[in-house]
Design an enzyme around this catalytic site. Structure first.
Site, short mmCIF file in Angstrom:
data_model
loop_
_atom_site.label_atom_id
_atom_site.label_comp_id
_atom_site.label_asym_id
_atom_site.label_seq_id
_atom_site.Cartn_x
_atom_site.Cartn_y
_atom_site.Cartn_z
N GLY A 169 -89.79 14.33 22.57
CA GLY A 169 -89.51 15.93 21.98
C GLY A 169 -89.96 15.67 20.60
NE ARG A 212 -93.77 20.48 21.65
CZ ARG A 212 -93.45 21.31 21.82
NH1 ARG A 212 -94.33 22.39 21.71
NH2 ARG A 212 -92.34 21.74 22.77
CB CYS A 226 -102.14 44.81 32.10
SG CYS A 226 -103.89 45.07 32.40
#
Ligand SMILES: *Cc1c(COP(=O)(O)O)cnc(C)c1O
Length: 441
Positions: free
Chosen positions: A247, A292, A360
């Site tokens: 984290g 991360r 889209c």
């Protein structure tokens, strides 16, 4: 601007990563393109090893969900880290890469019987068990295979960390783990001690992601150690390993102030040691699961600028050839990123633009209000810190093929994930006989 790893501006005023000119990389490999900085990735692994394994009785496990392919598995193995997987697919990838099964940890809140069997059979070292259903299932399967796998029980300490603050939630409402406060966690430990086919090794918690506040970690470590002591007193069970999850936050945009891995290690190890002394028990071996903070800063995505559209007095849109398909994070949770024009690194910022993807969906916006030099169609846009949760979360919405990934180091660029082709997109499509297009009708 923050240049991660080996990023620098070269003689041509272009962004360079791993000794490679990113404008040339875009030309050679096409865009969108994931660029992985090998030395940055490895250095991040080494920082963790130094801060934890070399200084404390601790182990580092890379969270594979952030970025995983065969080459990444090889690097993680070479750097000597453990590997967290959360699915049969991630496990398959690791095993195919030759990652040692005993250093693989299997996570997830709903592992299927087939996934558990696959993991037991291949000799996975440890299971992070989430709930009682899984505990019983794992025990039964382990018995069938004649194995005694290690088990770490995931618990919820009643702390939830956010980017800049954390909250102590009384009643924990989470799909992950067994709650300490209401006794379910204690029940889980007692049950795992009873099951002969399982070896109870310890406890796990993970309080959140993109965390800058080390105090929340200190608090979580304390609550976990209180529970370790309670277990010791009530069951006699010894907790060999205490896994405090991952984290640690990274820099995406201005305002993000990451803490050094060393500081993080000192806070965690310090909190565990302090409580161990207070309770006069042996401190468990500490485990951490960074994702991360290892893979994020090592990744950069290159796009080609296409349509540019200005709505006078409102906004200028700069559309690129990728978007939420290769980076769903902005659409998913308003994640923010910084971008550069890779071929105009020395040009001063000239305009405020918003970077749109090509899907889209109005929500397919990569960056709102980026300050960039004046952009033209054909410019290469580099979005930094895309190593984590980009490729791993990518999808084929609008049937956009997933980008290629290259590994760069010392001026050399190698393909580590091939770009999907249109043929790949229809590879699993089948046409029932009655729908086949008949000749001459
Ligand atoms: C996501 C996750 C991690 C990694 O988190 P990062 O924020 O990427 O470091 C580690 N452990 C568990 C259990 C996770 O769910």
């Amino acid at each position: 601007m923050k240049l991660n790893g080996t990023m620098r501006i070269n003689e041509n005023g272009h962004l360079e990563i791993g000794g490679c000119d990113t404008v040339e990389l875009a030309w050679e490999f096409g865009t969108p393109l994931y660029v992985l900085d090998e030395m940055c990735f490895r250095q991040n692994c080494r920082d963790y090893n130094q801060a934890f394994s070399e200084k404390y009785r601790a182990g580092v496990i890379y969270a594979g969900k952030t970025l995983l392919n065969l080459a990444v598995c090889r690097m993680v193995d070479e750097e000597g880290l453990g590997l967290d997987v959360v699915s049969g697919g991630e496990l398959f990838t690791a095993l195919k890469a030759g990652f040692p099964a005993e250093r693989i940890y299997f996570h997830g809140n709903n592992k299927s019987p087939a996934e558990l069997a696959m993991a037991i059979e291949s000799g996975v070292g440890c299971f992070m068990v989430d709930n009682i259903c899984e505990l019983e299932l794992l025990s039964r399967l382990a018995g069938e295979y004649g194995r005694v796998p290690g088990v770490i029980l995931r618990v919820t300490p009643g702390i939830e960390a956010h980017t800049h603050e954390y909250i102590k939630t009384g009643q924990i409402d989470s799909k992950f783990g067994l709650v300490i406060e209401n006794g379910q966690a204690l029940g889980g430990v007692k049950r795992s001690l009873e099951l002969e086919n399982l070896h109870f090794k310890g406890l796990h918690c993970h309080i959140g992601s993109q965390i800058f506040e080390l105090e929340s970690y200190r608090h979580a470590a304390g609550v976990m150690m209180d529970f370790v002591n309670q277990l010791h007193e009530e069951t006699g069970a010894r907790v060999e390993e205490l896994d405090l999850g991952g984290g640690l936050g990274v820099y995406y945009t201005e305002g993000d102030q990451p803490r050094a891995v060393k500081e993080y290690a000192d806070v965690l190890a310090g909190a565990v040691q302090e409580k161990a002394e207070q309770y006069r028990i042996q401190a468990p071996r500490l485990l951490v699961e960074p994702g991360r903070s290892i893979s994020g800063p090592a990744g950069t995505t290159l796009y080609t600028v296409g349509a540019i559209k200005e709505i006078p007095g409102i906004r200028k849109y700069l559309a690129v050839d990728g978007g939420m398909g290769d980076n769903p994070r902005p659409a998913l949770y308003q994640a923010r990123y910084e971008a550069y024009l890779a071929g105009k690194m020395e040009c001063p910022p000239a305009e405020l633009v918003s970077v749109a993807g090509k899907c889209c969906e109005s929500g397919d916006m990569l960056i709102w209000d980026a300050e960039l030099p004046e952009a033209e169609p054909g410019d290469i846009l580099a979005v930094s810190c895309t190593g984590a949760y980009n490729y791993s979360m990518s999808m084929n919405y609008n049937r956009l093929p997933r980008p290629a990934m290259i590994l760069v180091r010392g001026g050399c660029a190698e393909l580590i994930t091939r770009r999907e082709s249109y043929e790949d997109l229809i590879m699993n499509d089948l046409i029932p006989e009655r729908l086949t297009k008949k000749a001459n009708t």
